[in-house]
Design an enzyme around this catalytic site. Sequence first.
Site, PDB file in Angstrom:
ATOM      1  N   PRO A 162       4.157  -4.647   1.572  1.00  0.00           N
ATOM      2  CG  PRO A 162       4.939  -2.621   2.379  1.00  0.00           C
ATOM      3  CD  PRO A 162       4.605  -4.004   2.797  1.00  0.00           C
ATOM      4  CG  PHE A 163       6.431  -6.630  -4.745  1.00  0.00           C
ATOM      5  CD1 PHE A 163       7.358  -7.624  -4.533  1.00  0.00           C
ATOM      6  CD2 PHE A 163       6.305  -6.097  -6.012  1.00  0.00           C
ATOM      7  CE1 PHE A 163       8.150  -8.097  -5.584  1.00  0.00           C
ATOM      8  CE2 PHE A 163       7.080  -6.556  -7.067  1.00  0.00           C
ATOM      9  CZ  PHE A 163       8.005  -7.560  -6.846  1.00  0.00           C
TER      10      PHE A 163
END
Length: 68
Positions: free
Chosen positions: A2-3
Site C-alpha cells: 500500500p501507498f
Amino acid sequence: MPFVNIKVTREGVTSDQKAEVISGVTDLLVRILDKSPATTFVVIDEVELEDWGVGGLPVEQYRRNAAR
C-alpha cells in the site's frame, strides 16, 4: 504494498502529529487489510494555504465565507 498519500495545508502540523498519523494509518491497513507494515508507505505532503481550494474558492476565502 500500500501507498497512502495524505495532503494537509501547511498550518503548523508538528512532527509528532505526522508520526502519529503515519503510525495510525499503517496500523489501520494492517488491521483492516492484513497488510505488512514493512511494505506500507505513508507520505504526508504539506501544501501552502494559497495552493488549496475548496468549493471553487481558495481555502482562506472559503473559510471566511463559511464563518459568516
